[in-house]
Design an enzyme around this catalytic site. Structure first.
Site, PDB file in Angstrom:
ATOM      1  N   GLU A  36       0.838  -1.202   0.000  1.00  0.00           N
ATOM      2  CA  GLU A  36       0.000   0.000   0.000  1.00  0.00           C
ATOM      3  C   GLU A  36       0.872   1.251   0.000  1.00  0.00           C
ATOM      4  O   GLU A  36       1.850   1.337   0.753  1.00  0.00           O
ATOM      5  CB  GLU A  36      -0.893  -0.037   1.242  1.00  0.00           C
ATOM      6  CG  GLU A  36      -2.277   0.472   1.007  1.00  0.00           C
ATOM      7  CD  GLU A  36      -3.079  -0.401   0.043  1.00  0.00           C
ATOM      8  OE1 GLU A  36      -3.111  -0.058  -1.163  1.00  0.00           O
ATOM      9  OE2 GLU A  36      -3.680  -1.387   0.473  1.00  0.00           O
ATOM     10  N   HIS A  37       0.487   2.196  -0.842  1.00  0.00           N
ATOM     11  CA  HIS A  37       1.222   3.458  -1.023  1.00  0.00           C
ATOM     12  C   HIS A  37       2.655   3.203  -1.512  1.00  0.00           C
ATOM     13  O   HIS A  37       3.573   3.961  -1.196  1.00  0.00           O
ATOM     14  CB  HIS A  37       1.210   4.302   0.266  1.00  0.00           C
ATOM     15  CG  HIS A  37      -0.145   4.899   0.534  1.00  0.00           C
ATOM     16  ND1 HIS A  37      -0.579   6.044  -0.072  1.00  0.00           N
ATOM     17  CD2 HIS A  37      -1.173   4.467   1.306  1.00  0.00           C
ATOM     18  CE1 HIS A  37      -1.819   6.313   0.336  1.00  0.00           C
ATOM     19  NE2 HIS A  37      -2.204   5.368   1.165  1.00  0.00           N
ATOM     20  N   SER A  70     -26.031   8.241 -14.560  1.00  0.00           N
ATOM     21  CA  SER A  70     -25.619   7.128 -13.700  1.00  0.00           C
ATOM     22  C   SER A  70     -26.817   6.687 -12.869  1.00  0.00           C
ATOM     23  O   SER A  70     -27.650   7.515 -12.480  1.00  0.00           O
ATOM     24  CB  SER A  70     -24.499   7.605 -12.779  1.00  0.00           C
ATOM     25  OG  SER A  70     -24.372   6.728 -11.693  1.00  0.00           O
ATOM     26  N   GLY A 126     -12.606   2.935  -1.244  1.00  0.00           N
ATOM     27  CA  GLY A 126     -11.242   2.447  -1.430  1.00  0.00           C
ATOM     28  C   GLY A 126     -11.188   1.162  -2.235  1.00  0.00           C
ATOM     29  O   GLY A 126     -10.203   0.427  -2.181  1.00  0.00           O
ATOM     30  N   LEU A 127     -12.244   0.863  -3.000  1.00  0.00           N
ATOM     31  CA  LEU A 127     -12.233  -0.343  -3.835  1.00  0.00           C
ATOM     32  C   LEU A 127     -12.145   0.019  -5.320  1.00  0.00           C
ATOM     33  O   LEU A 127     -12.535  -0.759  -6.186  1.00  0.00           O
ATOM     34  CB  LEU A 127     -13.481  -1.197  -3.559  1.00  0.00           C
ATOM     35  CG  LEU A 127     -13.638  -1.681  -2.116  1.00  0.00           C
ATOM     36  CD1 LEU A 127     -14.943  -2.454  -1.927  1.00  0.00           C
ATOM     37  CD2 LEU A 127     -12.458  -2.559  -1.689  1.00  0.00           C
ATOM     38  N   GLU A 163      -6.831  10.546 -14.399  1.00  0.00           N
ATOM     39  CA  GLU A 163      -7.056  10.849 -12.976  1.00  0.00           C
ATOM     40  C   GLU A 163      -6.031  11.876 -12.468  1.00  0.00           C
ATOM     41  O   GLU A 163      -6.370  12.778 -11.717  1.00  0.00           O
ATOM     42  CB  GLU A 163      -6.994   9.557 -12.151  1.00  0.00           C
ATOM     43  CG  GLU A 163      -7.359   9.803 -10.717  1.00  0.00           C
ATOM     44  CD  GLU A 163      -8.111   8.672 -10.049  1.00  0.00           C
ATOM     45  OE1 GLU A 163      -8.574   7.753 -10.736  1.00  0.00           O
ATOM     46  OE2 GLU A 163      -8.235   8.732  -8.821  1.00  0.00           O
ATOM     47  N   ASP A 175      -4.440   0.834  -9.366  1.00  0.00           N
ATOM     48  CA  ASP A 175      -5.882   0.581  -9.488  1.00  0.00           C
ATOM     49  C   ASP A 175      -6.271   0.314 -10.935  1.00  0.00           C
ATOM     50  O   ASP A 175      -6.964  -0.657 -11.240  1.00  0.00           O
ATOM     51  CB  ASP A 175      -6.682   1.780  -8.952  1.00  0.00           C
ATOM     52  CG  ASP A 175      -6.366   2.053  -7.500  1.00  0.00           C
ATOM     53  OD1 ASP A 175      -5.701   1.210  -6.868  1.00  0.00           O
ATOM     54  OD2 ASP A 175      -6.771   3.109  -6.999  1.00  0.00           O
TER      55      ASP A 175
HETATM   56  C1  GLA Z   1      -5.205   4.654  -4.169  1.00  0.00           C
HETATM   57  C2  GLA Z   1      -4.432   5.014  -5.436  1.00  0.00           C
HETATM   58  C3  GLA Z   1      -3.429   3.918  -5.799  1.00  0.00           C
HETATM   59  C4  GLA Z   1      -2.556   3.558  -4.594  1.00  0.00           C
HETATM   60  C5  GLA Z   1      -3.402   3.316  -3.345  1.00  0.00           C
HETATM   61  C6  GLA Z   1      -2.564   3.131  -2.115  1.00  0.00           C
HETATM   62  O1  GLA Z   1      -6.016   3.549  -4.384  1.00  0.00           O
HETATM   63  O2  GLA Z   1      -5.309   5.229  -6.506  1.00  0.00           O
HETATM   64  O3  GLA Z   1      -2.653   4.331  -6.889  1.00  0.00           O
HETATM   65  O4  GLA Z   1      -1.593   4.533  -4.367  1.00  0.00           O
HETATM   66  O5  GLA Z   1      -4.309   4.376  -3.100  1.00  0.00           O
HETATM   67  O6  GLA Z   1      -1.795   1.979  -2.205  1.00  0.00           O
END
Ligand code: GLA
Length: 393
Positions: A36-37, A70, A126-127, A163, A175
């Site tokens: 993550e990150h 939508s 966060g999905l 984005e 993502d």
């Molecule tokens: C979001 C961002 C990803 C990634 C995550 C953290 O989902 O879109 O690019 O950085 O946070 O891992």
């Protein structure tokens, strides 16, 4: 799963023209298992695509008018194609518009269209609902208008640029990559620096992958996200004075350990410590999975959460409470936040025969402390973006 005919009916209600059938596309959301990150730091990630996602019913309109609606949001828009590159204040339409704008910048003309989006993925949890809207739009363009010059990887990069540049979030590539390249029953081990990847079978056997939604709105998440991106860049400039590096992903934890004092600011040092240790955890997690050692995989998930909480500081009360409540249950071998953090979801590895108790007790424990009822989803690891050959009947 949404019903195809229901989607078609809603499309006709909105746009009419029953004699001219639209096409149907789907892009999944994703859950990140570990890493993550790390993506925008040139590190490793290990996400997989979900069964939930965004459906797009779409048809060229034969005019210069672009209409987008939508089933999830009230806001809809009707603009001339000449205005595609104009951002629409803060609405969801900026995700597809950003993608269309990228096609225009690549010299691909975008005609008028009727587009109806419908998602069964929770928004802002966060999905990757955003990446799934972007990728379903990008993929549909290539299929409808024969933009054959774009590979899936090109669409992934194009959507990330949309984005970054149009929406204004400096996200990494994870993502859009997971949404585009997802494979059923596999997690994707991606090196975000080289973009080399390997699909690793994620066979759960006696375990289930359960996503827990804190149902905490991710307020200010985008600006805090961008702040972390800047902090990591700052860490690089400090470390770069002795070791040549352009991203935190360029150095190993052992190397960092020796030179970490070069970062004078404790907060920046902690951010770097998270990223560099998380990279090592992804490598360890993939090798434990290949050895069939799920218990070790789970332990690494737990360590990942601790680092995101203590070093990267992106968890917060709700995510920490949901993870703590989960880890109290017998049969839970791994629990961590997933995605950007600041609210959103957790991902949990739970023994099959403990799932019921896990959901009941974790909900109770979490609600007692936060006053919010969480939601749980059973993750089914699925394929990436695709056309659904709808048999409209
Ligand atoms: C979001 C961002 C990803 C990634 C995550 C953290 O989902 O879109 O690019 O950085 O946070 O891992």
């Amino acid at each position: 799963m949404m019903d195809n005919n229901e989607l078609l009916e809603r499309f006709y209600e909105r746009f009419g023209g029953r004699d001219h059938a639209p096409r149907l596309f789907f892009a999944p959301g994703r859950v990140n298992l570990i890493g993550e990150h790390t993506d925008y730091n040139g590190g490793f990630v290990f996400p997989c695509a979900l069964q939930y996602g965004t459906y797009l019913v779409i048809r060229p309109s034969g005019s210069d008018i672009l209409r987008m609606a939508s089933l999830n949001f009230d806001y809809s828009c009707e603009i001339n194609t000449a205005s595609i590159s104009e951002k629409q204040s803060d609405f969801w339409v900026n995700y597809p518009l950003g993608v269309l704008d990228q096609f225009l910048q690549s010299g691909c003309p975008i005609p008028g269209m009727d587009m109806l989006f419908a998602g069964d993925i929770p928004n802002n949890a966060g999905l990757s609902s955003s990446a799934s809207i972007e990728m379903v739009t990008a993929y549909a363009m290539t299929a409808l208008f024969q933009f054959t010059q774009f590979s899936m990887m090109d669409l992934v990069k194009l959507s990330q640029r949309a984005e970054n540049q149009f929406v204004g979030v400096n996200c990494g590539i994870m993502d859009q990559f997971a949404v585009g390249m997802g494979q059923k029953d596999h997690a994707l081990f991606l090196n975000c620096q080289t973009l080399e990847y390997k699909a690793v079978p994620f066979l759960l056997r006696d375990f289930s992958l359960i996503i827990g939604n804190t149902n905490k709105k991710r307020g200010l998440a985008d600006s805090k996200y961008n702040e972390r991106v800047v902090e990591c860049q700052l860490a690089v400039t400090y470390l770069d004075t002795t070791m040549h590096l352009s991203k935190l992903g360029d150095i190993s934890y052992m190397q960092f350990y020796k030179i970490q004092d070069q970062i004078p600011d404790e907060i920046i040092r902690k951010r770097a410590r998270h990223v560099i240790s998380e990279n090592q955890r992804v490598l360890n997690a993939v090798s434990s999975l290949l050895k069939g050692d799920l218990a070790q995989f789970g332990a690494l998930m737990n360590a990942s959460h601790e680092s995101l909480r203590d070093n990267y500081e992106v968890t917060g009360f709700e995510l920490d409470t949901l993870v703590e409540a989960a880890l109290k249950i017998n049969g839970v071998i791994g629990a961590r936040m997933t995605g950007a953090g600041f609210g959103g979801c957790t991902v949990n590895l739970v023994r099959n025969n403990a799932v019921e108790e896990f959901i009941k007790k974790t909900s109770e424990g979490y609600e007692r402390k936060t006053g919010i009822l969480p939601t749980f989803y059973h993750a089914v690891i699925s394929d990436g973006v695709r056309e659904i050959l709808a048999d409209w009947s």
